[in-house]
Design an enzyme around this catalytic site. Structure first.
Site, PDB file in Angstrom:
ATOM      1  N   ASP A   1      85.133   1.578  57.357  1.00  0.00           N
ATOM      2  CA  ASP A   1      84.603   2.796  56.736  1.00  0.00           C
ATOM      3  C   ASP A   1      85.768   3.425  55.994  1.00  0.00           C
ATOM      4  OD1 ASP A   1      83.789   5.382  56.172  1.00  0.00           O
ATOM      5  OD2 ASP A   1      83.019   5.796  58.194  1.00  0.00           O
TER       6      ASP A   1
ATOM      7  N   TYR B   1      88.882  10.595  68.998  1.00  0.00           N
ATOM      8  CA  TYR B   1      87.709  10.208  68.214  1.00  0.00           C
ATOM      9  C   TYR B   1      88.012  10.253  66.720  1.00  0.00           C
ATOM     10  CZ  TYR B   1      83.017   9.956  66.368  1.00  0.00           C
ATOM     11  OH  TYR B   1      81.903   9.562  65.678  1.00  0.00           O
TER      12      TYR B   1
ATOM     13  N   LYS C   1      83.034   6.154  64.834  1.00  0.00           N
ATOM     14  CA  LYS C   1      82.605   5.090  65.738  1.00  0.00           C
ATOM     15  C   LYS C   1      83.054   3.727  65.214  1.00  0.00           C
ATOM     16  CE  LYS C   1      80.721   5.497  69.727  1.00  0.00           C
ATOM     17  NZ  LYS C   1      81.661   5.879  70.790  1.00  0.00           N
TER      18      LYS C   1
HETATM   19  P1  13P Z   1      81.102   6.738  61.480  1.00  0.00           P
HETATM   20  O1  13P Z   1      81.949   6.025  62.478  1.00  0.00           O
HETATM   21  O2  13P Z   1      79.986   5.889  60.984  1.00  0.00           O
HETATM   22  O3  13P Z   1      81.933   7.330  60.392  1.00  0.00           O
HETATM   23  O4  13P Z   1      80.382   7.942  62.228  1.00  0.00           O
HETATM   24  C1  13P Z   1      81.062   9.115  62.452  1.00  0.00           C
HETATM   25  C2  13P Z   1      80.245  10.227  62.990  1.00  0.00           C
HETATM   26  O5  13P Z   1      80.781  11.065  63.687  1.00  0.00           O
HETATM   27  C3  13P Z   1      78.809  10.313  62.688  1.00  0.00           C
HETATM   28  O6  13P Z   1      78.215  11.500  63.182  1.00  0.00           O
HETATM   29 MG    MG Z   2      82.167   7.596  58.484  1.00  0.00          MG
HETATM   30 MG    MG Z   3      80.128   3.973  60.195  1.00  0.00          MG
HETATM   31 MG    MG Z   4      82.846   4.202  62.082  1.00  0.00          MG
END
Ligand code: 13P
Ligand code: MG
Ligand code: MG
Ligand code: MG
Ligand code: 13P
Ligand code: MG
Length: 385
Positions: free
Chosen positions: A11, A232, A235
């Site tokens: 990402d 964090y 994800k």
């Molecule tokens: P991603 O890992 O897809 O960027 O998601 C982050 C997130 O906090 C979505 O609410």
């Molecule tokens: Mg993202």
């Molecule tokens: Mg993502």
């Molecule tokens: Mg992600």
């Protein structure tokens, strides 16, 4: 002929929040791979799910190849420059280290790679998930290779009847174990049911494993961003490559593992359980509560350096039922707001921003007299039913 499938994803920014990739960024990544990968790669395919750009590469340099990893890293860096130019949200989000040091592992991008002896016909499916973690693959991979109610080939096909070997990683302790079906089925399930810790990394056939111990038939990216960054940072959004047919589950058997939208961890802020919805590329964007978590399946056939396909396997009314159920589950769960089991349990929240919120109250807690202090019992000393 030995060939390597390297799937590397990251990402590097999205719009408007964590919803979807932006075409100029995808084009930049693709342009970089095209320009700099011609001498390294036999073929490649660039795709995306949600806010994650996915590079599938075919080459003969083996797994963990420095130049192939560098190509993907630099392509994501080039894409990040464009993402920043447009002010995309989370530009460069998954590039957690400043400079490339020989291997993209542990640097943020997710990696699923296998070096294989290509069969005369080599069909495989790339599964790509957004808004979830590597353990989201545990249940469907087990169903594909270990559950005869999902995969009747395990009963019917003499080439599959003896079962498969699962390589399971403890991603917290950094240890791995190989266990085989059907004889270790219950032990495998005992581990992989704890999907935030034990994840299926690879699957092997029993027949080839003795002679060719590295020949695997499925591989999943197990990179865990919170373990790299210590906090964090989005994800992990895993991807997996699954070979199919001739002694392996058929295309329809591997897809069938996604016909029911079971719950996975991730979704909003990486902090909620939600249904995994199988979708075609046209629906591979994240909307409701930043989800629900989605999985896309692209089907390829490899031959003599070339990739045919992909076929967008979930872009099909046969999966409408799964999508409907996913929406019903989302409706049901969302009513719980910030409560478990919609919100993840405390242990999983350790890596989110919640501890920072609660920190300010820590010193204000007063002891309660005459109350047994609750200690979680770790090991049962007597047999309990
Ligand atoms: P991603 O890992 O897809 O960027 O998601 C982050 C997130 O906090 C979505 O609410
Ligand atoms: Mg993202
Ligand atoms: Mg993502
Ligand atoms: Mg992600
Ligand atoms: P075909 O006979 O159409 O090739 O089908 C074989 C198969 O594997 C179906 O799952
Ligand atoms: Mg046929």
């Amino acid at each position: 002929m030995k060939v390597t499938i390297s799937h590397i994803k990251a990402d590097i920014g999205s719009l408007p929040g964590h919803s979807t990739v932006f075409k100029p960024v995808v084009d930049e990544v693709e342009g970089y791979v095209k320009e700099h990968g011609s001498s390294l790669l036999k073929s490649y395919y660039i795709s995306h799910v949600g806010d994650d750009i996915q590079i599938t590469m075919i080459h003969t340099r083996g797994t963990d190849d420095e130049e192939v990893h560098r190509l993907a890293w630099e392509a994501f860096k080039a894409g990040t420059v464009v993402a920043k130019k447009y002010g995309l949200y989370g530009a460069g989000q998954d590039l957690l280290k400043d400079s490339f040091s020989g291997n993209v592992k542990g640097m943020g991008p997710g990696v699923a790679e296998m070096e294989i002896n290509a069969r005369p016909s080599e069909p495989f499916i790339v599964f790509m998930m957004d808004k979830t973690e590597p353990g989201a693959f545990n249940l469907p991979i087990f169903r594909m290779f270990g559950d005869p109610f999902n995969t009747p080939g395990l009963v019917i096909d003499p080439n599959m009847h003896e079962g498969f070997i699962f390589e399971i990683w403890d991603i917290i302790e950094g240890k791995k174990i190989k266990l085989a079906t059907p004889e270790n089925t219950y032990d495998i399930l005992g581990l992989i049911g704890s999907k935030s810790r034990y994840v299926i990394k690879r699957v092997y056939t029993k027949k080839t494993h003795e002679k060719l111990p590295d020949e695997n038939v499925a591989v999943i990216s197990t990179d865990k961003l919170s373990l790299i960054a210590g906090e964090y940072v989005g994800k992990d959004d895993p991807a997996g490559v699954v070979r199919i047919q001739s002694g392996l589950p058929a295309a329809g058997e591997v897809l069938e593992a996604f016909a029911h939208p079971y719950l996975v961890s991730g979704w909003m802020r990486g902090s909620f359980n939600g249904p995994l919805m199988p979708v075609g590329m046209k629906d591979a964007k994240m909307t409701r509560f930043d989800g629900p978590p989605r999985v896309v399946a692209l089907g390829f056939v490899y031959k003599d350096g070339a990739l045919s396909g992909p076929v967008d396997m979930f872009d099909d009314p046969a999966f409408d039922g799964a999508r409907r159920t996913a929406v019903e589950i989302a409706d049901y769960l969302r009513r719980m707001g910030p409560f478990e089991p919609h919100r993840l349990p405390e242990d999983d929240m350790e890596y989110t921003s919640l501890p920072r919120v609660l920190e300010r109250h820590k010193s204000k807690f007063e002891p309660i007299e005459d109350t047994p202090k609750g200690k979680k019992v770790k090991v049962a000393t007597t047999d309990v039913d």
